[in-house]
Design a protein around this motif. Structure first.
Motif, PDB file in Angstrom:
ATOM      1  N   ASP A  58     -38.111 -42.687  73.959  1.00  0.00           N
ATOM      2  CA  ASP A  58     -39.263 -43.529  74.305  1.00  0.00           C
ATOM      3  C   ASP A  58     -39.198 -44.910  73.669  1.00  0.00           C
ATOM      4  O   ASP A  58     -39.911 -45.825  74.072  1.00  0.00           O
ATOM      5  N   GLY A  59     -38.343 -45.090  72.659  1.00  0.00           N
ATOM      6  CA  GLY A  59     -38.154 -46.413  72.062  1.00  0.00           C
ATOM      7  C   GLY A  59     -39.357 -46.946  71.319  1.00  0.00           C
ATOM      8  O   GLY A  59     -39.439 -48.157  71.051  1.00  0.00           O
ATOM      9  N   LYS A  60     -40.275 -46.072  70.934  1.00  0.00           N
ATOM     10  CA  LYS A  60     -41.474 -46.539  70.238  1.00  0.00           C
ATOM     11  C   LYS A  60     -41.109 -47.176  68.905  1.00  0.00           C
ATOM     12  O   LYS A  60     -40.385 -46.601  68.098  1.00  0.00           O
ATOM     13  N   GLY A  61     -41.603 -48.389  68.680  1.00  0.00           N
ATOM     14  CA  GLY A  61     -41.331 -49.088  67.433  1.00  0.00           C
ATOM     15  C   GLY A  61     -39.918 -49.615  67.307  1.00  0.00           C
ATOM     16  O   GLY A  61     -39.499 -50.020  66.219  1.00  0.00           O
ATOM     17  N   SER A  62     -39.188 -49.634  68.407  1.00  0.00           N
ATOM     18  CA  SER A  62     -37.793 -50.068  68.380  1.00  0.00           C
ATOM     19  C   SER A  62     -37.520 -50.989  69.558  1.00  0.00           C
ATOM     20  O   SER A  62     -38.041 -50.777  70.659  1.00  0.00           O
ATOM     21  N   ASP A  63     -36.712 -52.015  69.337  1.00  0.00           N
ATOM     22  CA  ASP A  63     -36.235 -52.803  70.463  1.00  0.00           C
ATOM     23  C   ASP A  63     -35.399 -51.904  71.372  1.00  0.00           C
ATOM     24  O   ASP A  63     -34.689 -51.008  70.894  1.00  0.00           O
ATOM     25  N   MET A  64     -35.482 -52.146  72.661  1.00  0.00           N
ATOM     26  CA  MET A  64     -34.742 -51.347  73.632  1.00  0.00           C
ATOM     27  C   MET A  64     -33.770 -52.236  74.401  1.00  0.00           C
ATOM     28  O   MET A  64     -34.088 -53.374  74.736  1.00  0.00           O
ATOM     29  N   LEU A  65     -32.570 -51.703  74.664  1.00  0.00           N
ATOM     30  CA  LEU A  65     -31.549 -52.435  75.403  1.00  0.00           C
ATOM     31  C   LEU A  65     -31.126 -51.612  76.614  1.00  0.00           C
ATOM     32  O   LEU A  65     -30.723 -50.461  76.474  1.00  0.00           O
ATOM     33  N   PHE A  66     -31.212 -52.222  77.791  1.00  0.00           N
ATOM     34  CA  PHE A  66     -30.746 -51.602  79.025  1.00  0.00           C
ATOM     35  C   PHE A  66     -29.606 -52.449  79.583  1.00  0.00           C
ATOM     36  O   PHE A  66     -29.818 -53.620  79.926  1.00  0.00           O
ATOM     37  N   ALA A 131     -40.231 -50.726  81.017  1.00  0.00           N
ATOM     38  CA  ALA A 131     -40.289 -50.424  79.586  1.00  0.00           C
ATOM     39  C   ALA A 131     -41.107 -51.474  78.837  1.00  0.00           C
ATOM     40  O   ALA A 131     -41.875 -51.146  77.922  1.00  0.00           O
ATOM     41  N   ALA A 132     -40.938 -52.736  79.218  1.00  0.00           N
ATOM     42  CA  ALA A 132     -41.682 -53.809  78.556  1.00  0.00           C
ATOM     43  C   ALA A 132     -43.179 -53.675  78.808  1.00  0.00           C
ATOM     44  O   ALA A 132     -44.001 -53.866  77.895  1.00  0.00           O
ATOM     45  N   LEU A 133     -43.555 -53.340  80.025  1.00  0.00           N
ATOM     46  CA  LEU A 133     -44.968 -53.137  80.326  1.00  0.00           C
ATOM     47  C   LEU A 133     -45.517 -51.928  79.569  1.00  0.00           C
ATOM     48  O   LEU A 133     -46.666 -51.942  79.108  1.00  0.00           O
ATOM     49  N   GLY A 134     -44.696 -50.887  79.433  1.00  0.00           N
ATOM     50  CA  GLY A 134     -45.113 -49.723  78.656  1.00  0.00           C
ATOM     51  C   GLY A 134     -45.408 -50.084  77.213  1.00  0.00           C
ATOM     52  O   GLY A 134     -46.381 -49.597  76.620  1.00  0.00           O
ATOM     53  N   MET A 137     -48.755 -51.750  77.006  1.00  0.00           N
ATOM     54  CA  MET A 137     -49.858 -50.807  77.175  1.00  0.00           C
ATOM     55  C   MET A 137     -50.153 -50.023  75.906  1.00  0.00           C
ATOM     56  O   MET A 137     -51.299 -49.638  75.645  1.00  0.00           O
ATOM     57  N   THR A 138     -49.123 -49.782  75.104  1.00  0.00           N
ATOM     58  CA  THR A 138     -49.289 -48.971  73.888  1.00  0.00           C
ATOM     59  C   THR A 138     -49.405 -49.815  72.623  1.00  0.00           C
ATOM     60  O   THR A 138     -49.450 -49.280  71.513  1.00  0.00           O
ATOM     61  N   GLY A 139     -49.420 -51.136  72.773  1.00  0.00           N
ATOM     62  CA  GLY A 139     -49.541 -52.002  71.606  1.00  0.00           C
ATOM     63  C   GLY A 139     -48.292 -52.078  70.757  1.00  0.00           C
ATOM     64  O   GLY A 139     -48.363 -52.422  69.568  1.00  0.00           O
ATOM     65  N   ASP A 140     -47.152 -51.771  71.334  1.00  0.00           N
ATOM     66  CA  ASP A 140     -45.870 -51.814  70.626  1.00  0.00           C
ATOM     67  C   ASP A 140     -45.325 -53.241  70.729  1.00  0.00           C
ATOM     68  O   ASP A 140     -45.035 -53.728  71.823  1.00  0.00           O
TER      69      ASP A 140
END
Length: 283
Positions: A58-66, A131-134, A137-140
């Protein structure tokens, strides 16, 4: 954080890994992988906020790379292994049937660091936007990064997604275009001229950063830092990263043949001779 010199050393080792992996497998995509080695090294070791030891889908609290141009798995796998996502020795299993290191990224075996099965070009931008919109939505407050080949921009889905991100102000997204001007059938100008990418992205409401030499580590660091500083201002950010396909090996550089062709066993030592052995060591 690594120094620029340390990052350059890691990038050299990544390039050695790329050549050895693809030659051993007798298949793969070394050209684009070599060109992206500096960017991928900088991202994994200095620029991204992430923790390889505690990877979550889910990448919570982490930068994500696709990585939308999923065929460049050699550079993805090498940089991830060198960063600690999985053992470096596992690079020897590249493209072997049933292993975690398939020719395109696969989520089937849950390889740490891989959140998307990619390779069908054009899809990564849409996934990154979702993912960015997610995260919004969660304040991450962490970021989403995507990487695309320039030839990939010939896919229509890219421009639908670009229009959406600009219209919706997806400003926690940084999308990098690997602008090496080569694709499998020739140059991008020969196949389908992309025109002025900066003007196109700006017309869709994006902020654009140019990195004039994506094979200069300091320029990569400075340019990506500039891009990060432009997030949160109401616009998605595009980085146009000018690289050379096959960078690091003179007889591969700028030649589209190496998009999907590997070196022979005879040519491998000649190529490796141009990339000095490092203290990191070959796998």
């Amino acid at each position: 954080m690594k120094t620029t010199k340390e990052l350059q050393t890691i990038a050299t080792q990544v390039r050695r890994d790329i050549l050895r992996m693809t030659t051993a497998a007798k298949s793969g995509h070394p050209g684009g992988s070599l060109g992206c080695a500096d960017w991928m090294t900088a991202m994994q070791f200095n620029l991204m906020q992430h923790d390889p030891e505690h990877f979550t889908m889910d990448g919570k609290g982490s930068d994500m790379l696709f990585v939308s141009q999923g065929h460049i798995t050699p550079v993805i796998y090498s940089a991830m292994a060198r960063r600690g996502y999985f053992p470096v020795s596992e690079l020897a299993t590249f493209r072997k049937f049933g292993t975690r290191l398939q020719g395109h990224p696969s989520t089937e075996h849950r390889l740490p660091g891989i959140r998307m099965a990619s390779g069908s070009l054009g899809q990564g931008m849409s996934v990154g936007i979702g993912a960015a919109l997610g995260k919004k939505m969660t304040g991450d407050n962490t970021l989403v990064y995507t990487l695309h080949g320039d030839g990939e921009l010939q896919e229509g889905q890219i421009w639908e997604a670009v229009m959406f991100a600009g219209a919706k102000g997806v400003d926690n997204l940084i999308s990098t275009i690997d602008w090496n001007r080569q694709q499998i059938d020739g140059t991008t100008m020969q196949v389908m001229d992309l025109g002025d990418l900066r003007q196109k992205f700006e017309a869709f409401g994006w902020t654009v950063v140019n990195i004039k030499n994506g094979n200069d580590m300091q320029q990569v660091l400075d340019g990506m830092a500039q891009a990060k500083g432009l997030t949160g201002k109401g616009h998605p950010v595009c980085v146009i990263l000018k690289t050379e396909m096959g960078y690091g090996v003179d007889f591969m550089q700028g030649i589209n043949k190496y998009h999907g062709s590997v070196l022979s066993a005879d040519d491998l030592p000649k190529a490796l001779a141009q990339l000095p052995e490092t203290e990191l060591g070959d796998y």
